[in-house]
Design a protein around this motif. Structure first.
Motif, PDB file in Angstrom:
ATOM      1  N   THR A   1      60.152   5.860  12.319  1.00 22.10           N
ATOM      2  CA  THR A   1      60.580   6.972  13.159  1.00 22.10           C
ATOM      3  C   THR A   1      59.378   7.823  13.543  1.00 22.10           C
ATOM      4  O   THR A   1      58.533   8.131  12.696  1.00 22.10           O
ATOM      5  N   TYR A   2      59.325   8.211  14.820  1.00 24.82           N
ATOM      6  CA  TYR A   2      58.191   8.985  15.324  1.00 24.82           C
ATOM      7  C   TYR A   2      58.698  10.169  16.156  1.00 24.82           C
ATOM      8  O   TYR A   2      59.716  10.074  16.842  1.00 24.82           O
ATOM      9  N   ARG A   3      57.961  11.260  16.069  1.00 27.67           N
ATOM     10  CA  ARG A   3      58.210  12.379  16.957  1.00 27.67           C
ATOM     11  C   ARG A   3      57.221  12.300  18.111  1.00 27.67           C
ATOM     12  O   ARG A   3      56.002  12.246  17.907  1.00 27.67           O
TER      13      ARG A   3
ATOM     14  N   ALA B   1      57.364  10.476  11.684  1.00 29.15           N
ATOM     15  CA  ALA B   1      58.374  11.462  11.286  1.00 29.15           C
ATOM     16  C   ALA B   1      59.396  10.785  10.374  1.00 29.15           C
ATOM     17  O   ALA B   1      60.572  10.659  10.721  1.00 29.15           O
TER      18      ALA B   1
ATOM     19  N   VAL C   1      63.006  12.580   9.391  1.00 27.32           N
ATOM     20  CA  VAL C   1      64.014  13.079  10.320  1.00 27.32           C
ATOM     21  C   VAL C   1      65.376  12.492   9.984  1.00 27.32           C
ATOM     22  O   VAL C   1      65.489  11.401   9.416  1.00 27.32           O
TER      23      VAL C   1
ATOM     24  N   ALA D   1      67.061  11.487  15.130  1.00 26.68           N
ATOM     25  CA  ALA D   1      66.842  10.354  16.022  1.00 26.68           C
ATOM     26  C   ALA D   1      68.042   9.431  15.945  1.00 26.68           C
ATOM     27  O   ALA D   1      68.763   9.390  14.936  1.00 26.68           O
TER      28      ALA D   1
ATOM     29  N   ALA E   1      64.803  17.338  18.166  1.00 27.81           N
ATOM     30  CA  ALA E   1      63.689  16.511  17.693  1.00 27.81           C
ATOM     31  C   ALA E   1      63.713  16.280  16.192  1.00 27.81           C
ATOM     32  O   ALA E   1      62.952  15.455  15.687  1.00 27.81           O
TER      33      ALA E   1
ATOM     34  N   SER F   1      62.548  12.610  18.902  1.00 30.32           N
ATOM     35  CA  SER F   1      62.238  11.612  17.880  1.00 30.32           C
ATOM     36  C   SER F   1      62.833  10.277  18.273  1.00 30.32           C
ATOM     37  O   SER F   1      63.937  10.206  18.824  1.00 30.32           O
TER      38      SER F   1
END
Length: 368
Positions: A72-74, A142, A145, A182, A179, A115
């Protein structure tokens, strides 16, 4: 440690700490990032209006991809233009909407974050809109999240971009989460609650889901199908397979949420909607009550919406396309089950309203 990526789009020297991306930077595996097509990518330089604002790329119907480890990425994007109004939409992967028609007035800039759930080692962001811009982008891991995993069928899934305007409500749901959360949409066309398990898709979710995540479960359309691979009987095998989802989520510290099947577009002569799911809706409602599982009654919510719109207006939500209206469907189509893009958005709004009414914490904090 997974790195953070920082890109400065346009021409000239990059800002300190950023990697410059020009219109000529097509994706190369050895580099690990770039545009999938540079044929319609342009750059402009404006006056000195501050770091990352003086120049930008205009990415017209192209994707920017970055090779990253799964997770997972922001993503934070800076959008704007010193002299022109802009409009930018961004989708992730196969058409999962992250930003929809973001308007920025001339002389202004907007930084927005979302995200994303990345699989298969590559983050893919596609740019569309009447006047798209990308000034800068930061991508940071991230892992903490809140995740909303989706299990469902074709009315939920991320429909492929070559099927535009075909869309599932699950690919529109990211528009309505902040954000700090996700969406991981594992829904697949043609699956029932049973075949989703037999094909190993639920096992994939179990390998990814973590404590305090959420699992939204919508099946029923294909559980009605008579073939052995998919058919379940509402009050026995349907309930039993749904119980597998509920128990599996709870065993992993995650929270299951049942979602009754969105209605099909079949109207009676008096303007009321014909129920095509029957006992499957009742069975899910009974199971939710017996197991004390939160329920979004999407069947009831979509029935109210579709009846309020009526037979003609609902054609704008479903895949009712005239011949020649869309390139991907030159002969047109009349489909009373599946949604076009606007329909996916409207049904996602119904799911959002259902989530809000449940008042689940901390999920309520992550809803837009």
């Amino acid at each position: 440690m997974i790195q953070t990526y920082k890109f400065d789009f346009g021409v000239g020297a990059p800002e300190e700490g950023y990697t410059k991306v020009t219109p000529q930077d097509g994706y190369e595996k050895t580099v690990g990032y770039g545009f999938t097509s540079v044929a319609n990518v342009y750059a402009k330089v404006r006056s000195e209006v501050g770091p990352l604002r003086r120049d930008f790329c205009i990415p017209v119907n192209t994707s920017f991809v970055v090779d990253v480890p799964d997770g997972t990425y922001r993503v934070s994007v800076l959008l704007g233009d010193d002299i022109a109004e802009t409009e930018t939409s961004i989708t992730c992967g196969e058409g999962r909407f992250m930003l929809h028609r973001q308007r920025v007035s001339a002389g202004h800039f907007v930084r927005t974050s979302f995200s994303v759930w990345v699989t298969e080692g590559q983050l893919k962001l596609t740019f569309t809109g009447r006047a798209p811009r990308i000034n800068a982008m930061e991508i940071e891991p991230a892992p903490s999240v809140c995740m909303l995993f989706l299990a469902g069928d074709s009315t939920v899934t991320d429909q492929p971009t070559d099927g535009y305007p075909y869309a599932g409500w699950g690919q529109m749901l990211p528009l309505f989460v902040k954000a700090d959360a996700a969406v991981a949409n594992y829904a697949l066309s043609g699956r029932s609650s049973l075949s989703f398990i037999r094909e190993g898709v639920l096992d994939t979710i179990w390998s990814k889901i973590k404590p305090h995540d959420y699992l939204l479960i919508q099946f029923g359309h294909n559980d009605q199908k008579p073939d052995e691979a998919r058919y379940t009987e509402p009050y026995t095998t349907y309930k039993q397979t749904l119980q597998t989802y509920i128990d599996g989520a709870r065993e992993r510290g995650a929270f299951p949420i049942l979602v009754t099947s969105v209605q099909r577009r079949f109207f009676e002569e008096d303007g009321t909607l014909r129920d095509t799911h029957g006992d499957y809706l009742t069975a899910m409602r009974e199971l939710a009550e017996a197991e004390e599982v939160p329920l979004i009654d999407l069947a009831a919510r979509s029935k109210a919406l579709f009846e309020a719109l009526g037979p003609e207006a609902t054609k704008q939500l479903f895949m009712w396309l005239a011949p020649g209206e869309f390139l991907n469907f030159p002969d047109g189509v009349e489909d009373n089950t599946h949604f076009q893009q606007q329909g996916g958005i409207e049904v996602a709004k119904l799911v959002l309203a259902g989530l809000r009414e449940l008042k689940l914490q901390p999920l309520s904090l992550y809803l837009r």
